[in-house]
Design a protein around this motif. Structure first.
Motif, PDB file in Angstrom:
ATOM      1  N   ILE A 102       0.233   9.586  14.833  1.00  0.00           N
ATOM      2  CA  ILE A 102       1.561  10.174  14.761  1.00  0.00           C
ATOM      3  C   ILE A 102       2.304   9.636  13.534  1.00  0.00           C
ATOM      4  N   VAL A 103       3.392  10.288  13.174  1.00  0.00           N
ATOM      5  CA  VAL A 103       4.220   9.871  12.049  1.00  0.00           C
ATOM      6  C   VAL A 103       5.470   9.147  12.556  1.00  0.00           C
TER       7      VAL A 103
ATOM      8  N   ALA B  42       2.957  11.319  20.825  1.00  0.00           N
ATOM      9  CA  ALA B  42       4.214  10.610  20.530  1.00  0.00           C
ATOM     10  C   ALA B  42       5.081  10.511  21.778  1.00  0.00           C
ATOM     11  N   ARG B  43       5.187  11.588  22.538  1.00  0.00           N
ATOM     12  CA  ARG B  43       5.992  11.556  23.769  1.00  0.00           C
ATOM     13  C   ARG B  43       5.415  10.564  24.770  1.00  0.00           C
TER      14      ARG B  43
ATOM     15  N   ILE C 145       3.519   7.850  24.241  1.00  0.00           N
ATOM     16  CA  ILE C 145       3.747   6.477  23.776  1.00  0.00           C
ATOM     17  C   ILE C 145       5.223   6.128  23.885  1.00  0.00           C
ATOM     18  N   ASN C 146       6.097   7.016  23.445  1.00  0.00           N
ATOM     19  CA  ASN C 146       7.530   6.754  23.438  1.00  0.00           C
ATOM     20  C   ASN C 146       8.073   6.473  24.837  1.00  0.00           C
ATOM     21  N   GLU C 147       7.536   7.157  25.849  1.00  0.00           N
ATOM     22  CA  GLU C 147       8.009   6.980  27.220  1.00  0.00           C
ATOM     23  C   GLU C 147       7.751   5.583  27.766  1.00  0.00           C
ATOM     24  N   CYS C 148       6.692   4.935  27.308  1.00  0.00           N
ATOM     25  CA  CYS C 148       6.349   3.632  27.876  1.00  0.00           C
ATOM     26  C   CYS C 148       6.444   2.470  26.891  1.00  0.00           C
TER      27      CYS C 148
ATOM     28  N   LEU D  59      -3.419  11.410  28.048  1.00  0.00           N
ATOM     29  CA  LEU D  59      -3.864  12.003  26.784  1.00  0.00           C
ATOM     30  C   LEU D  59      -5.320  12.454  26.792  1.00  0.00           C
ATOM     31  N   THR D  60      -6.159  11.760  27.551  1.00  0.00           N
ATOM     32  CA  THR D  60      -7.584  12.099  27.506  1.00  0.00           C
ATOM     33  C   THR D  60      -8.082  12.764  28.787  1.00  0.00           C
TER      34      THR D  60
END
Length: 194
Positions: free
Chosen positions: A20-21, A30-31, A33-36, A150-151
């Motif tokens: 991600i950037v 990104a969502r 990762i950002n949530e946790c 994600l997977t």
């Protein structure tokens, strides 16, 4: 040193996902990762006495005493994630080495007058301050947290969990070598033996 995005990308690469950037970009990785991210960072700092997160403070007693059992309440520093211990030179350590304190809410309760000297783990938010071993462990833990989302693969989550455990063991070992040995006070049983 690392940035938040580099840590997130390290976690994503452990799962074979695209990088991600920004943590706030409108993509599933990104969502996720950002949530946790913040919760996992705070939990990982709290779980082990990382040297980069250690801080010291002298706490003044609150004007309002606890309702019962203790005479003084010392408000914790705003960035405190975990109290390691009142300092051995503090008045809170009794003659036999036992400590008269406990954490309750956002205060340390004690019967000892202040100021209370404490060592604690701070909520370090700047990744530039993180130890390299912590960065790897934190990224591995993030990978575990987002693996299924994600997977969709329990196998990938299991592999990420094993990688996290190995990373944590190595990081704790390295962290332990960066301090001198602290003699703990003798307990009642040990005192009786002498």
């Amino acid at each position: 040193m690392a940035s938040d995005v580099q840590i997130a990308n390290r976690a994503l690469s452990k799962l074979g996902d695209k990088t991600i950037v920004s943590l706030t970009e409108d993509t599933n990785p990104a969502r996720a990762i950002n949530e946790c991210y913040v919760i996992v960072r705070q939990n990982e700092i709290r779980r082990h006495p990382w040297h980069f997160a250690k801080r010291r403070a002298q706490l003044a007693a609150s004007a309002e005493a606890p309702a019962f059992d203790f005479q003084y309440a010392y408000p914790l520093p705003a960035d405190c994630l975990r109290v390691l211990m009142p300092h051995p030179d503090s008045a809170s350590v009794q003659y036999d080495g036992r400590v008269d304190w406990k954490v309750e809410g956002r205060s340390i309760l004690s019967n000892q007058a202040g100021p209370l000297k404490v060592a604690y783990l701070a909520d370090v938010t700047d990744p530039e301050q993180f130890d390299a071993a912590f960065v790897d462990t934190f990224a591995a833990r993030l990978a575990v947290e987002v693996a299924l989302r994600l997977t969709g693969s329990a196998e990938k989550k299991q592999r990420a969990t094993e990688e996290y455990r190995m990373s944590l063991l190595e990081a704790r070992r390295v962290n332990a070598f960066e301090q001198f040995s602290i003699d703990r006070p003798m307990g009642d049983w040990e005192i009786a033996r002498f």
